[in-house]
Design an enzyme around this catalytic site. Structure first.
Site, PDB file in Angstrom:
ATOM      1  N   GLN A  68       0.821  -1.218   0.000  1.00 46.28           N
ATOM      2  CA  GLN A  68       0.000   0.000   0.000  1.00 46.28           C
ATOM      3  C   GLN A  68       0.856   1.270   0.000  1.00 46.28           C
ATOM      4  O   GLN A  68       0.449   2.310   0.532  1.00 46.28           O
ATOM      5  CB  GLN A  68      -0.972  -0.008   1.182  1.00 46.28           C
ATOM      6  CG  GLN A  68      -2.136  -0.970   0.989  1.00 46.28           C
ATOM      7  CD  GLN A  68      -2.988  -0.612  -0.228  1.00 46.28           C
ATOM      8  OE1 GLN A  68      -3.175   0.550  -0.562  1.00 46.28           O
ATOM      9  NE2 GLN A  68      -3.489  -1.636  -0.918  1.00 46.28           N
ATOM     10  N   SER A  69       2.022   1.203  -0.608  1.00 43.88           N
ATOM     11  CA  SER A  69       2.920   2.360  -0.637  1.00 43.88           C
ATOM     12  C   SER A  69       2.306   3.544  -1.384  1.00 43.88           C
ATOM     13  O   SER A  69       1.955   3.436  -2.562  1.00 43.88           O
ATOM     14  CB  SER A  69       4.229   1.941  -1.318  1.00 43.88           C
ATOM     15  OG  SER A  69       5.001   3.079  -1.636  1.00 43.88           O
ATOM     16  N   ASN A  70       2.202   4.684  -0.699  1.00 35.80           N
ATOM     17  CA  ASN A  70       1.761   5.919  -1.360  1.00 35.80           C
ATOM     18  C   ASN A  70       2.837   6.415  -2.314  1.00 35.80           C
ATOM     19  O   ASN A  70       2.538   6.988  -3.362  1.00 35.80           O
ATOM     20  CB  ASN A  70       1.472   7.004  -0.315  1.00 35.80           C
ATOM     21  CG  ASN A  70       0.357   6.601   0.633  1.00 35.80           C
ATOM     22  OD1 ASN A  70      -0.717   6.225   0.204  1.00 35.80           O
ATOM     23  ND2 ASN A  70       0.632   6.657   1.936  1.00 35.80           N
ATOM     24  N   ALA A  72       4.870   4.534  -4.060  1.00 32.79           N
ATOM     25  CA  ALA A  72       4.795   3.740  -5.298  1.00 32.79           C
ATOM     26  C   ALA A  72       3.672   4.269  -6.191  1.00 32.79           C
ATOM     27  O   ALA A  72       3.855   4.462  -7.394  1.00 32.79           O
ATOM     28  CB  ALA A  72       4.573   2.270  -4.956  1.00 32.79           C
TER      29      ALA A  72
END
Ligand SMILES: *Cc1c(COP(=O)(O)O)cnc(C)c1O
Length: 283
Positions: A68-70, A72
């Site tokens: 859930q990397s913002n 990325a």
């Protein structure tokens, strides 16, 4: 630097929340409203890392992170904006549902490589070796160059916020807090540890070549770990939504607000809304 957002971001008074907390003044700096890709603090850093990549002739961006990397998601959006390809190396196995940031990564056309049980750095190195035209953006987009993005934000704050006593900010890879401290000094900046790295204090101090003891870090909001949503965070999300109509995210800004709610701080406070809302929809 390549402009990817809409600047300056707004700053808003939060008088009801200020009254509830017993503060003289609470201002919320809206870096969730930067314009690109659903917004968030990673855009200011990407303006510097993408500029390095483009200057190096890259046709493709590669970066890594949690599912859930913002960072990325915003790298995928920046690549789309710049007409570049994008490969995201995300930790673990592909989940059954593509929710939250994963849905947006896909919409923006990013290719996703799952690490399984391998070390992320090894997989990134392998993917990069197979693409000679790629530029690798580090974890969280944080580097000695990109923390300049939050020096820029601190300069906006000087113009917009006037005098204040405390600036509350969530810490992940550390570049955001580091840039703010570089411009404003360590006394007024309170970093809230999220568990994204083992030791926020060391990470931020190393970026600045500063004595770690000078930094203000609140370690009280990690709970059972980075990916978990604590009771205090649920409460912070509810209060902020119900009192000010502003939505926070469960990983970063929710922890930062939970820390502010518990802190007993007084005076004039600025809260950095660093984005992250899509992550809420993965919980
Ligand atoms: C990454 C992130 C942070 C932390 O920023 P760093 O520069 O990595 O410390 C804070 N808030 C949100 C919403 C983020 O995505």
């Amino acid at each position: 630097m390549i402009a990817l957002g809409t600047w300056p971001t707004p700053i808003e008074e939060a008088p009801r929340l200020a009254a509830r907390l017993g503060l003289d003044r609470l201002l919320i700096k809206r870096d969730d409203l930067v314009g690109l890709g659903g917004g968030g603090n990673k855009v200011r850093k990407l303006q510097y890392t993408c500029a390095e990549g483009v200057a190096a002739g890259a046709r493709m961006l590669i970066t890594s992170g949690a599912p859930q990397s913002n960072h990325a998601r915003l790298t995928a959006a920046a690549a789309a904006r710049l007409g570049l390809g994008c490969i995201l190396v995300l930790t673990g196995e592909r989940p059954a549902d593509q929710r939250g940031n994963l849905l947006l990564d896909d919409l923006a056309g990013a290719e996703i490589v799952w690490t399984g049980d391998r070390a992320s750095d090894d997989v990134v190195a392998e993917v990069a070796a197979a693409h000679s035209d790629a530029y690798v953006i580090p974890f969280g987009g944080t580097s000695a160059t990109s923390l300049q993005g939050y020096v820029d934000c601190a300069r906006e704050l000087r113009e917009q916020a006037g005098d204040f006593d405390h600036l509350v900010v969530a810490v992940g890879s550390g570049g955001t807090m580091a840039g703010l401290v570089r411009e404003l000094g360590p006394e007024r900046v309170l970093g809230v540890h999220t568990g994204a790295v083992p030791d926020s204090r060391t990470v931020v101090a190393d970026l600045l070549d500063l004595d770690p003891a000078l930094l203000r870090i609140d370690d009280s909001q990690v709970g059972a770990g980075y990916g978990t949503v604590t009771k205090a965070v649920r409460e912070a999300l509810r209060v902020t939504a119900r009192v000010e109509g502003i939505f926070l995210d469960p990983t970063y800004t929710g922890r930062a607000m939970a820390a502010l709610l518990a802190s007993g701080l007084r005076g004039r406070v600025v809260f950095l809304h660093s984005g992250g809302l899509p992550g809420l929809f993965a919980h």
